[in-house]
Design an enzyme around this catalytic site. Structure first.
Site, PDB file in Angstrom:
ATOM      1  N   PRO A  17       9.805   6.626  -8.245  1.00  0.00           N
ATOM      2  CA  PRO A  17      10.975   5.796  -7.970  1.00  0.00           C
ATOM      3  C   PRO A  17      10.650   4.313  -7.836  1.00  0.00           C
ATOM      4  O   PRO A  17       9.609   3.927  -7.320  1.00  0.00           O
ATOM      5  CB  PRO A  17      11.512   6.357  -6.651  1.00  0.00           C
ATOM      6  CG  PRO A  17      10.379   7.065  -6.025  1.00  0.00           C
ATOM      7  CD  PRO A  17       9.542   7.576  -7.160  1.00  0.00           C
ATOM      8  N   ASN A  18      11.564   3.519  -8.336  1.00  0.00           N
ATOM      9  CA  ASN A  18      11.561   2.065  -8.261  1.00  0.00           C
ATOM     10  C   ASN A  18      10.538   1.386  -9.166  1.00  0.00           C
ATOM     11  O   ASN A  18      10.514   0.168  -9.257  1.00  0.00           O
ATOM     12  CB  ASN A  18      11.397   1.574  -6.811  1.00  0.00           C
ATOM     13  CG  ASN A  18      12.503   2.068  -5.926  1.00  0.00           C
ATOM     14  OD1 ASN A  18      13.676   1.919  -6.262  1.00  0.00           O
ATOM     15  ND2 ASN A  18      12.154   2.699  -4.823  1.00  0.00           N
ATOM     16  N   ARG A  25      10.348  -6.550  -8.801  1.00  0.00           N
ATOM     17  CA  ARG A  25      10.317  -6.013  -7.453  1.00  0.00           C
ATOM     18  C   ARG A  25       9.064  -6.473  -6.706  1.00  0.00           C
ATOM     19  O   ARG A  25       7.953  -6.150  -7.099  1.00  0.00           O
ATOM     20  CB  ARG A  25      10.313  -4.485  -7.537  1.00  0.00           C
ATOM     21  CG  ARG A  25      10.167  -3.801  -6.227  1.00  0.00           C
ATOM     22  CD  ARG A  25      10.030  -2.302  -6.420  1.00  0.00           C
ATOM     23  NE  ARG A  25       9.784  -1.681  -5.138  1.00  0.00           N
ATOM     24  CZ  ARG A  25       8.999  -0.665  -4.944  1.00  0.00           C
ATOM     25  NH1 ARG A  25       8.368  -0.110  -5.951  1.00  0.00           N
ATOM     26  NH2 ARG A  25       8.836  -0.171  -3.740  1.00  0.00           N
ATOM     27  N   TYR A  30       3.344  -5.876  -5.930  1.00  0.00           N
ATOM     28  CA  TYR A  30       3.204  -5.059  -7.132  1.00  0.00           C
ATOM     29  C   TYR A  30       2.830  -5.842  -8.391  1.00  0.00           C
ATOM     30  O   TYR A  30       2.618  -5.252  -9.444  1.00  0.00           O
ATOM     31  CB  TYR A  30       4.498  -4.269  -7.379  1.00  0.00           C
ATOM     32  CG  TYR A  30       4.831  -3.358  -6.232  1.00  0.00           C
ATOM     33  CD1 TYR A  30       4.058  -2.231  -5.978  1.00  0.00           C
ATOM     34  CD2 TYR A  30       5.877  -3.632  -5.372  1.00  0.00           C
ATOM     35  CE1 TYR A  30       4.333  -1.398  -4.906  1.00  0.00           C
ATOM     36  CE2 TYR A  30       6.167  -2.811  -4.300  1.00  0.00           C
ATOM     37  CZ  TYR A  30       5.389  -1.701  -4.067  1.00  0.00           C
ATOM     38  OH  TYR A  30       5.665  -0.884  -3.001  1.00  0.00           O
ATOM     39  N   ASN A  81       1.826   8.169 -10.615  1.00  0.00           N
ATOM     40  CA  ASN A  81       2.108   7.244  -9.528  1.00  0.00           C
ATOM     41  C   ASN A  81       3.437   7.724  -8.964  1.00  0.00           C
ATOM     42  O   ASN A  81       4.495   7.396  -9.486  1.00  0.00           O
ATOM     43  CB  ASN A  81       2.206   5.798 -10.012  1.00  0.00           C
ATOM     44  CG  ASN A  81       2.487   4.834  -8.870  1.00  0.00           C
ATOM     45  OD1 ASN A  81       2.818   5.242  -7.767  1.00  0.00           O
ATOM     46  ND2 ASN A  81       2.361   3.548  -9.148  1.00  0.00           N
ATOM     47  N   ALA A  84       6.929   6.059  -3.723  1.00  0.00           N
ATOM     48  CA  ALA A  84       7.302   6.454  -2.356  1.00  0.00           C
ATOM     49  C   ALA A  84       7.227   7.965  -2.140  1.00  0.00           C
ATOM     50  O   ALA A  84       6.992   8.419  -1.020  1.00  0.00           O
ATOM     51  CB  ALA A  84       8.701   5.946  -2.029  1.00  0.00           C
ATOM     52  N   HIS A  87       4.307   9.807  -0.195  1.00  0.00           N
ATOM     53  CA  HIS A  87       4.266   9.930   1.254  1.00  0.00           C
ATOM     54  C   HIS A  87       5.307  10.904   1.803  1.00  0.00           C
ATOM     55  O   HIS A  87       5.333  11.139   3.006  1.00  0.00           O
ATOM     56  CB  HIS A  87       4.487   8.552   1.886  1.00  0.00           C
ATOM     57  CG  HIS A  87       3.818   7.458   1.123  1.00  0.00           C
ATOM     58  ND1 HIS A  87       2.445   7.342   1.028  1.00  0.00           N
ATOM     59  CD2 HIS A  87       4.336   6.458   0.359  1.00  0.00           C
ATOM     60  CE1 HIS A  87       2.150   6.303   0.258  1.00  0.00           C
ATOM     61  NE2 HIS A  87       3.277   5.769  -0.159  1.00  0.00           N
ATOM     62  N   ASP A  94       3.434  20.436  -4.409  1.00  0.00           N
ATOM     63  CA  ASP A  94       3.394  21.864  -4.745  1.00  0.00           C
ATOM     64  C   ASP A  94       3.464  22.094  -6.257  1.00  0.00           C
ATOM     65  O   ASP A  94       2.831  23.015  -6.771  1.00  0.00           O
ATOM     66  CB  ASP A  94       4.531  22.609  -4.046  1.00  0.00           C
ATOM     67  CG  ASP A  94       4.289  22.794  -2.556  1.00  0.00           C
ATOM     68  OD1 ASP A  94       3.175  22.472  -2.068  1.00  0.00           O
ATOM     69  OD2 ASP A  94       5.220  23.266  -1.867  1.00  0.00           O
ATOM     70  N   GLU A 105      -4.099  10.547  -9.199  1.00  0.00           N
ATOM     71  CA  GLU A 105      -3.055   9.776  -8.516  1.00  0.00           C
ATOM     72  C   GLU A 105      -3.426   8.304  -8.561  1.00  0.00           C
ATOM     73  O   GLU A 105      -4.571   7.944  -8.277  1.00  0.00           O
ATOM     74  CB  GLU A 105      -2.968  10.252  -7.071  1.00  0.00           C
ATOM     75  CG  GLU A 105      -2.043   9.476  -6.184  1.00  0.00           C
ATOM     76  CD  GLU A 105      -2.118   9.917  -4.726  1.00  0.00           C
ATOM     77  OE1 GLU A 105      -1.550   9.201  -3.890  1.00  0.00           O
ATOM     78  OE2 GLU A 105      -2.749  10.948  -4.411  1.00  0.00           O
ATOM     79  N   HIS A 107      -2.041   4.098  -7.709  1.00  0.00           N
ATOM     80  CA  HIS A 107      -1.116   3.179  -7.031  1.00  0.00           C
ATOM     81  C   HIS A 107      -1.492   1.759  -7.381  1.00  0.00           C
ATOM     82  O   HIS A 107      -2.684   1.428  -7.451  1.00  0.00           O
ATOM     83  CB  HIS A 107      -1.165   3.361  -5.511  1.00  0.00           C
ATOM     84  CG  HIS A 107      -0.761   4.723  -5.084  1.00  0.00           C
ATOM     85  ND1 HIS A 107       0.552   5.121  -5.038  1.00  0.00           N
ATOM     86  CD2 HIS A 107      -1.502   5.798  -4.738  1.00  0.00           C
ATOM     87  CE1 HIS A 107       0.605   6.395  -4.657  1.00  0.00           C
ATOM     88  NE2 HIS A 107      -0.630   6.826  -4.479  1.00  0.00           N
ATOM     89  N   LEU A 108      -0.506   0.931  -7.596  1.00  0.00           N
ATOM     90  CA  LEU A 108      -0.743  -0.476  -7.904  1.00  0.00           C
ATOM     91  C   LEU A 108      -1.358  -1.205  -6.713  1.00  0.00           C
ATOM     92  O   LEU A 108      -2.323  -1.955  -6.857  1.00  0.00           O
ATOM     93  CB  LEU A 108       0.572  -1.151  -8.302  1.00  0.00           C
ATOM     94  CG  LEU A 108       1.223  -0.612  -9.579  1.00  0.00           C
ATOM     95  CD1 LEU A 108       2.688  -0.999  -9.637  1.00  0.00           C
ATOM     96  CD2 LEU A 108       0.480  -1.123 -10.790  1.00  0.00           C
ATOM     97  N   SER A 109      -0.802  -0.981  -5.540  1.00  0.00           N
ATOM     98  CA  SER A 109      -1.296  -1.635  -4.326  1.00  0.00           C
ATOM     99  C   SER A 109      -2.267  -0.705  -3.611  1.00  0.00           C
ATOM    100  O   SER A 109      -2.297   0.495  -3.876  1.00  0.00           O
ATOM    101  CB  SER A 109      -0.128  -1.994  -3.407  1.00  0.00           C
ATOM    102  OG  SER A 109       0.495  -0.813  -2.924  1.00  0.00           O
ATOM    103  N   ARG A 114      -1.513  -1.135   3.710  1.00  0.00           N
ATOM    104  CA  ARG A 114      -0.088  -1.390   3.898  1.00  0.00           C
ATOM    105  C   ARG A 114       0.416  -0.696   5.155  1.00  0.00           C
ATOM    106  O   ARG A 114      -0.356  -0.311   6.021  1.00  0.00           O
ATOM    107  CB  ARG A 114       0.667  -0.947   2.643  1.00  0.00           C
ATOM    108  CG  ARG A 114       0.164  -1.777   1.437  1.00  0.00           C
ATOM    109  CD  ARG A 114       0.994  -1.682   0.231  1.00  0.00           C
ATOM    110  NE  ARG A 114       2.382  -2.005   0.491  1.00  0.00           N
ATOM    111  CZ  ARG A 114       3.378  -1.552  -0.253  1.00  0.00           C
ATOM    112  NH1 ARG A 114       3.139  -0.763  -1.286  1.00  0.00           N
ATOM    113  NH2 ARG A 114       4.606  -1.890   0.021  1.00  0.00           N
ATOM    114  N   ARG A 118       2.414   4.660   4.724  1.00  0.00           N
ATOM    115  CA  ARG A 118       1.910   4.757   3.356  1.00  0.00           C
ATOM    116  C   ARG A 118       0.466   5.261   3.295  1.00  0.00           C
ATOM    117  O   ARG A 118      -0.064   5.499   2.221  1.00  0.00           O
ATOM    118  CB  ARG A 118       1.983   3.394   2.658  1.00  0.00           C
ATOM    119  CG  ARG A 118       3.402   2.910   2.462  1.00  0.00           C
ATOM    120  CD  ARG A 118       3.414   1.627   1.638  1.00  0.00           C
ATOM    121  NE  ARG A 118       4.681   0.943   1.752  1.00  0.00           N
ATOM    122  CZ  ARG A 118       5.757   1.200   1.016  1.00  0.00           C
ATOM    123  NH1 ARG A 118       5.736   2.151   0.116  1.00  0.00           N
ATOM    124  NH2 ARG A 118       6.862   0.515   1.190  1.00  0.00           N
TER     125      ARG A 118
END
Length: 156
Positions: A17-18, A25, A30, A81, A84, A87, A94, A105, A107-109, A114, A118
């Protein structure tokens, strides 16, 4: 070993998402790279690694779960990725565990620098590894790690 003798791997890339808003954003967190630019980077890196890359972004948890299920028999591994959902989503965790495809997995950040909420990843226990904090390069590094893992497991 020549490139012709190696199996061309198929990698599913899932963006949560996002992430469709990348470039607009919170660029301080990001970066200014767009999702289209990340997908292009992954296609280029995939060609170099002799792997085809299929990307999907969704803001809907169920769509991501469905796509993970559909990956079985169609893709060799997953780069995700979950944003959100990392978390919060036991369902995505699953689904990854159920299909048992090697998954990385990304993540950009750096999620560990953070907010405290997170710092926990539901995905971490069921993925091959996790790469975070390198901006768009987290995806490229994740793809490299996934392809290396897959090639090692199939012996080419």
């Amino acid at each position: 070993m020549s490139g012709d003798s190696r199996k061309r791997l198929s990698i599913l890339v899932l963006h949560g998402p996002n992430l469709n808003l990348l470039g607009q954003r919170e660029p301080g967190i990001y970066g200014s790279v767009t999702l289209d630019e990340i997908n292009y980077l992954l296609e280029q890196e995939g060609q170099r690694l002799e792997a085809s890359v299929t990307a999907l972004q969704s803001n809907h948890e169920g769509i991501l779960v469905d796509r993970i299920h559909e990956a079985l028999g169609h893709h060799d591994g997953i780069l995700i990725n979950a944003a959100a959902y990392t978390h919060t989503s036991v369902a995505i965790r699953d689904a990854i565990a159920a299909v048992a495809l090697p998954t990385v997995e990304v993540h950009l950040s750096n999620i560990y620098q953070r907010e405290a909420f997170r710092h926990h990843s539901f995905m971490a226990p069921v993925v091959v590894g996790q790469i975070s904090g390198f901006g768009a390069n987290s995806y490229r590094l994740g793809l490299q790690a996934l392809v290396l893992t897959l090639r090692k497991s199939i012996g080419n």
